[in-house]
Design a protein around this motif. Structure first.
Motif, mmCIF file in Angstrom:
data_model
loop_
_atom_site.group_PDB
_atom_site.id
_atom_site.type_symbol
_atom_site.label_atom_id
_atom_site.label_comp_id
_atom_site.label_asym_id
_atom_site.label_seq_id
_atom_site.Cartn_x
_atom_site.Cartn_y
_atom_site.Cartn_z
ATOM 1 N N LEU A 67 -7.638 10.175 1.862
ATOM 2 C CA LEU A 67 -7.853 10.691 0.506
ATOM 3 C C LEU A 67 -7.345 12.123 0.327
ATOM 4 N N LEU A 68 -6.366 12.264 -0.704
ATOM 5 C CA LEU A 68 -5.744 13.978 -0.950
ATOM 6 C C LEU A 68 -6.451 14.136 -2.273
ATOM 7 N N PRO A 69 -7.186 15.124 -2.283
ATOM 8 C CA PRO A 69 -7.945 15.727 -3.596
ATOM 9 C C PRO A 69 -7.095 16.180 -4.770
ATOM 10 N N GLN A 70 -7.552 15.966 -5.748
ATOM 11 C CA GLN A 70 -6.905 16.203 -7.039
ATOM 12 C C GLN A 70 -6.676 17.874 -7.088
ATOM 13 N N GLY A 71 -5.399 18.381 -7.212
ATOM 14 C CA GLY A 71 -5.184 19.789 -7.282
ATOM 15 C C GLY A 71 -4.521 20.132 -5.904
ATOM 16 N N PHE A 72 -4.434 19.374 -4.825
ATOM 17 C CA PHE A 72 -3.885 19.691 -3.712
ATOM 18 C C PHE A 72 -2.503 19.860 -3.966
ATOM 19 N N VAL A 73 -1.928 20.817 -3.314
ATOM 20 C CA VAL A 73 -0.559 21.145 -3.436
ATOM 21 C C VAL A 73 0.247 21.014 -2.076
ATOM 22 N N LEU A 74 0.919 19.696 -2.071
ATOM 23 C CA LEU A 74 1.414 19.109 -1.004
ATOM 24 C C LEU A 74 2.748 19.940 -0.409
ATOM 25 N N GLU A 75 2.666 20.657 0.766
ATOM 26 C CA GLU A 75 3.876 21.621 0.982
ATOM 27 C C GLU A 75 4.668 20.853 2.206
ATOM 28 N N ASP A 76 4.061 20.245 3.484
ATOM 29 C CA ASP A 76 4.644 19.719 4.325
ATOM 30 C C ASP A 76 3.821 18.847 5.197
ATOM 31 N N ALA A 77 4.457 17.974 6.195
ATOM 32 C CA ALA A 77 3.457 17.067 6.964
ATOM 33 C C ALA A 77 4.364 16.625 8.172
ATOM 34 N N GLN A 78 3.739 16.386 9.247
ATOM 35 C CA GLN A 78 4.344 15.793 10.550
ATOM 36 C C GLN A 78 3.863 14.759 10.925
ATOM 37 N N LEU A 79 4.372 14.127 11.784
ATOM 38 C CA LEU A 79 3.890 12.845 12.469
ATOM 39 C C LEU A 79 3.842 13.053 13.993
ATOM 40 N N ILE A 80 2.730 12.731 14.546
ATOM 41 C CA ILE A 80 2.780 12.786 16.248
ATOM 42 C C ILE A 80 2.872 11.328 16.682
ATOM 43 N N VAL A 81 3.830 10.706 17.111
ATOM 44 C CA VAL A 81 3.812 9.486 17.703
ATOM 45 C C VAL A 81 3.623 9.353 19.028
ATOM 46 N N SER A 82 2.274 9.159 19.446
ATOM 47 C CA SER A 82 2.182 9.272 21.109
ATOM 48 C C SER A 82 2.144 8.013 21.590
ATOM 49 N N THR A 83 2.062 7.030 20.914
ATOM 50 C CA THR A 83 2.403 5.519 21.287
ATOM 51 C C THR A 83 3.370 4.641 20.138
ATOM 52 N N GLY A 84 4.398 4.330 20.485
ATOM 53 C CA GLY A 84 5.237 3.938 19.427
ATOM 54 C C GLY A 84 4.716 2.579 19.064
ATOM 55 N N MET A 85 5.223 2.270 17.856
ATOM 56 C CA MET A 85 5.044 0.917 17.516
ATOM 57 C C MET A 85 6.228 -0.118 17.955
ATOM 58 N N THR A 86 6.385 -1.287 17.687
ATOM 59 C CA THR A 86 7.310 -2.395 17.859
ATOM 60 C C THR A 86 8.847 -1.625 17.519
ATOM 61 N N ALA A 87 9.671 -2.015 18.580
ATOM 62 C CA ALA A 87 11.209 -1.514 18.409
ATOM 63 C C ALA A 87 11.762 -1.526 16.950
ATOM 64 N N ASN A 88 12.420 -0.466 16.642
ATOM 65 C CA ASN A 88 12.811 -0.747 15.166
ATOM 66 C C ASN A 88 12.074 -0.509 13.965
ATOM 67 N N ALA A 89 10.702 -0.231 14.367
ATOM 68 C CA ALA A 89 9.590 0.063 13.366
ATOM 69 C C ALA A 89 9.920 1.281 12.727
ATOM 70 N N THR A 90 9.874 1.416 11.431
ATOM 71 C CA THR A 90 10.020 2.828 10.789
ATOM 72 C C THR A 90 9.185 2.868 9.534
ATOM 73 N N GLY A 91 9.130 3.864 8.814
ATOM 74 C CA GLY A 91 8.102 3.904 7.523
ATOM 75 C C GLY A 91 8.343 4.846 6.726
ATOM 76 N N SER A 92 7.749 5.125 5.691
ATOM 77 C CA SER A 92 7.809 6.234 4.640
ATOM 78 C C SER A 92 6.253 6.673 4.846
ATOM 79 N N LEU A 93 6.290 7.960 4.358
ATOM 80 C CA LEU A 93 4.905 8.793 4.015
ATOM 81 C C LEU A 93 5.289 9.596 2.962
#
Length: 159
Positions: A57-83
């Protein structure tokens, strides 16, 4: 030559919350079991293409500035996604439209690594509470995986 001064100088500093500042880091973890289903969720089905996983949950008024993902154990081959984010009440906002791919699309969920989102969208101040969401793409997941998501921003409070 004229001097032009903005009317809102100092408006963003500390966001009115605390004298200690307002920079916030929110973390969420997407873990799937051996069948590819999201652990600790309301579904036992594997994450399929187009499925939306609510991460945090992202709170009201939160200013989104940056994100990163740490994939320590990958999903199935060719799996991608949107954030990105969608509003918790399901109703969009004209002032800050929801965007399920705000931080990026086509993010590689199959290979271990650290992904710094490379989106070029301007920071957005959430008009109301929103969910941080992952939308599965590329391939359905059919294996155990772990992706940690780190979102940086500022707590500004409601306008």
């Amino acid at each position: 030559m004229a001097t032009i001064k903005k009317k809102t100088l100092g408006e963003q500093q500390y966001g009115g919350f605390t004298p200690d500042g307002n920079v916030t880091t929110l973390r969420a973890t997407l873990v799937t079991n051996a069948a590819g289903a999201v652990a600790d969720s309301d579904s036992a089905a594997a994450a399929a293409i187009g499925d939306v996983v609510v991460l945090e949950l992202l709170p009201q008024g939160f200013v989104l500035e940056d994100a990163q993902l740490i994939v320590s154990t990958g999903m199935t081959a060719n799996a991608t996604g949107s954030l990105g984010f969608v509003y918790a009440d399901g109703v969009d906002s004209i002032d800050a439209p929801q965007d399920a791919a705000y931080f990026g699309a086509g993010l590689n969920a199959a290979a271990a690594g650290r992904i710094r989102t490379a989106g070029v969208k301007a920071p957005v101040r959430l008009a109301k509470d929103a969910y941080l969401v992952w939308t599965q793409a590329g391939a359905a997941n059919a294996k155990a995986a772990r992706i940690d998501v780190i979102v940086h921003g500022e707590r500004m409070g409601p306008r």
